[in-house]
Design an enzyme around this catalytic site. Sequence first.
Site, PDB file in Angstrom:
ATOM      1  CD  GLU A   1      19.919 -24.502  -4.225  1.00 49.18           C
ATOM      2  OE1 GLU A   1      20.058 -25.149  -5.220  1.00 49.18           O
ATOM      3  OE2 GLU A   1      18.373 -24.103  -5.136  1.00 49.18           O
TER       4      GLU A   1
ATOM      5  CG  ASP B   1      16.386 -19.429  -2.106  1.00 52.80           C
ATOM      6  OD1 ASP B   1      16.786 -20.727  -1.817  1.00 52.80           O
ATOM      7  OD2 ASP B   1      17.253 -19.327  -2.855  1.00 52.80           O
TER       8      ASP B   1
END
Lengths: 507, 507
Positions: A165, A100
């Site tokens: 994350e 991400d």
Amino acid sequence: MDLLKFFKYVDEHQTHYVSLLREAVEIKSVSAWPEARPEIVKMVHWVGDRLKKLGATVEYRDVGEQELPSGQKLALPPVLLGQLGTDPAKRTLCVYGHLDVQPAAREDGWATEPFQLIEKDGQLFGRGATDDKGPVLCWLHAVEALQATGQDIPINIKFVFEGMEESGSEGLDDLLAAEKDKFLAGTDFVCISDNYWLGKKKPCITYGLRGVCYFFIEVQCAKQDLHSGIFGGTVHEAMSDLMYMMNTLVDAEGRILVDGLKEQVAPLTPEERALYKDIDFDPEDYRKDIGTNCCIQKGDKVGGGRGTGARGHWVGLRYLDIGSNRCIQKGDKAETLMARWRHPSLSLHGVHGAFSEDGAKTVIPMKVTGKFSIRIVPNMTPESVEKCVVEYLNKQWKKRASPNEMKAFMFHGGRCWVTDPHHPHYQAGARAIKSVFGVEPDLTREGGSIPVTLTFQEVTGKNVMLLPVGACDDGAHSQNEKINITNYIQGIKMLGSYMNEVSKISE
Amino acid sequence: MDLLKFFKYVDEHQTHYVSLLREAVEIKSVSAWPEARPEIVKMVHWVGDRLKKLGATVEYRDVGEQELPSGQKLALPPVLLGQLGTDPAKRTLCVYGHLDVQPAAREDGWATEPFQLIEKDGQLFGRGATDDKGPVLCWLHAVEALQATGQDIPINIKFVFEGMEESGSEGLDDLLAAEKDKFLAGTDFVCISDNYWLGKKKPCITYGLRGVCYFFIEVQCAKQDLHSGIFGGTVHEAMSDLMYMMNTLVDAEGRILVDGLKEQVAPLTPEERALYKDIDFDPEDYRKDIGTNCCIQKGDKVGGGRGTGARGHWVGLRYLDIGSNRCIQKGDKAETLMARWRHPSLSLHGVHGAFSEDGAKTVIPMKVTGKFSIRIVPNMTPESVEKCVVEYLNKQWKKRASPNEMKAFMFHGGRCWVTDPHHPHYQAGARAIKSVFGVEPDLTREGGSIPVTLTFQEVTGKNVMLLPVGACDDGAHSQNEKINITNYIQGIKMLGSYMNEVSKISE
């Protein structure tokens, strides 16, 4: 291992590696955007498909749901668990990365479309280029290049790639704990490439990270936004309460005002201070990279010395020992590094719910949420920080005596991490770097947070190393994020060479 | 004039009038959105085409360019000048309205799409329904209905419809000044329907408005956004400076802290105070309309009396005589109205450039702009207010001793306006209201700003009257803006009847 053959192959396939990064950047896997959740899933499968082609087994693990601030529930993206090789005679390395990215939009000030990879002057611009899609691809490319040059992968690799994350790695800790004696069993070392070189030219290995505790302050004054002409003067406005609250957190020098935090910071030992001595870092370069038209003269007093009539944009850098609240000499290398790595800091990120666009809108916002975070260091914990911050804000709110409703809470908290930089695993990393770059790496810490680092250390009980690929000026979380093509390509070589070095560790 | 025939026709064509408002709301003519400029132009032409059908001559007047905060230049939308009738034997009325709207987005908390007209429970929801597309259409419908029922339009009408009212009416003042002896020559009276009834049931006529001065505070600390992990602790953050600056503007009770403003406020005379005595206004209803779950008990002290453990959302209303800085009895009708109409107020609207979305982003914004405005009253002027505010903010900035760059400036300023509510023109308005609603209107002022009111008065030298169509709870500038169908339909009748009354004024 024939490193030269491997290096040559990597150099010859630069265009191919760039085109794969281009594909990855085009997937808008922003974890802070609920509507982009399918893009993260797409990105996870994109990497999984490539791992399968390399011969790895791949599992996508469901890690449950996320509760948005609105109360809405949203499925978390799956965590990818990949396994390449199960030879009991080989060392087993666990590799972590995230798929991400931070939010990005052209109108935030990007010079190019953030979700297109643009090559310019040896740099590859695009959201995720360096944080963390580029480094993740380096792992895949290293394996591919070793295989293509007919070489045995000298270690077993367990890949853990997640998609949350940038939003607190929700769901990952539980998964890792549950997999301790299953997927993670047999791990010898853990390696994470999700941070940056200290400078632009010299590689480093990183043995410490600050944690981060992210807070929200919500204030509500009405059931809907109000016209300031019609209602202004008769409403106790939420925005003025929030500005008051946000202004109680740091002083003019950036010192944290929250009671009880300073006392939690581990004292600085002479041994720790000595570690900073030989690091290659120029505070003046660092300052110039941040700001333009900076007119602080060397030797100026902090916060003073501004020439009368001097205009143009300033950048002020505080060189403070925050733990002891004392001003330090500007430009001091060790103190600047400590301010980044081993002292806490508090940043105010923004306000949600108020007017945030260009132009003018005469609104009294009904509900506003202030957002800030504290970078935490040993011996602070999210729990101890949350307690101090919420108590402090509630105390400030009581002083304010506002009739409005206020709620201060920790949105998420991640712990800090420090390990021994002289471990054999770190020596293996240093040898790999030397084989590619010809220099010994600096041993550094980072101001940023990768909370799973600590989780991996605790769950596996093994040494964890951070082996960065990108440079300090890559602009992770900024406009115009990039990775240098040389870092990207040398990163592939470094990780291949590192696999070789890991296979030789006798412990 | 056969009013009954006219009223009957209007009632029978309700569906048609609603469908035209639907068309108008669907045009996203937001003047604060530079990209929506073509929509404003479309809206201006949409109205112009309809005026032509009614037999008016229409001109679209270019009023130059707007300079955006970025320095970019953008063409202003044309101002529509329409003329219906040139009979020298008739009275000539000048009608002003605006065709632009406030920004709106579903994610701001609208229950329905803001740019679609949704009919529910006798209300028409949509951006611009009440501010100011609905009222502008009432003028057009009144003319159409009079013509359709075979009646002579008893007056000449000059229409001035602009598309930048929500962004400071840029370009309009110059145009009006230039047209003083041309298009505006021969005007006898000016009427503006761009404000609201004081309550929900009783019509009113308005003789005063506050002005508004809109300010920006810009602070810059770096040349690009920074990752708070990597840089936090070494940068003097722009956001903390801005929070400090925003927090110097009002105190906990909402009192304006800017030096020299209070002294500019005209003293309250016994005559003025008497005007508030008979107005139909219930402060408790007003408070309930703003907030939900409000738990302030009558008799509670302002800012106190909050029960231990009492949760739920609060709405705090300050009932303060801001001019004299004294607390007043809660629920006092006159004092509440004066706080809205004849005292200045300061509202903090938001921050541009910081993280403003849902979720968490660990950014140190490079440049942030705080936005606030001050509602001004006699004898304050934009010039006097600008001087005090900029001086005050520069003084606060000096105290802050930040190395960052700060710039505080007035983005736009509009004067306040008060006239004589006993003028024959106001008596004509009152008779028109009585013919439709059967009651005498309240004589009110407004807290909002329609700066052109004063311009019209100065340029024409004639009496200006504000004749509102919408109700107090229409939510102009809010989520879920609406107009009641009855207000919309009665508004058409009121304006037709008013044309008749204006034709009879002998002065």
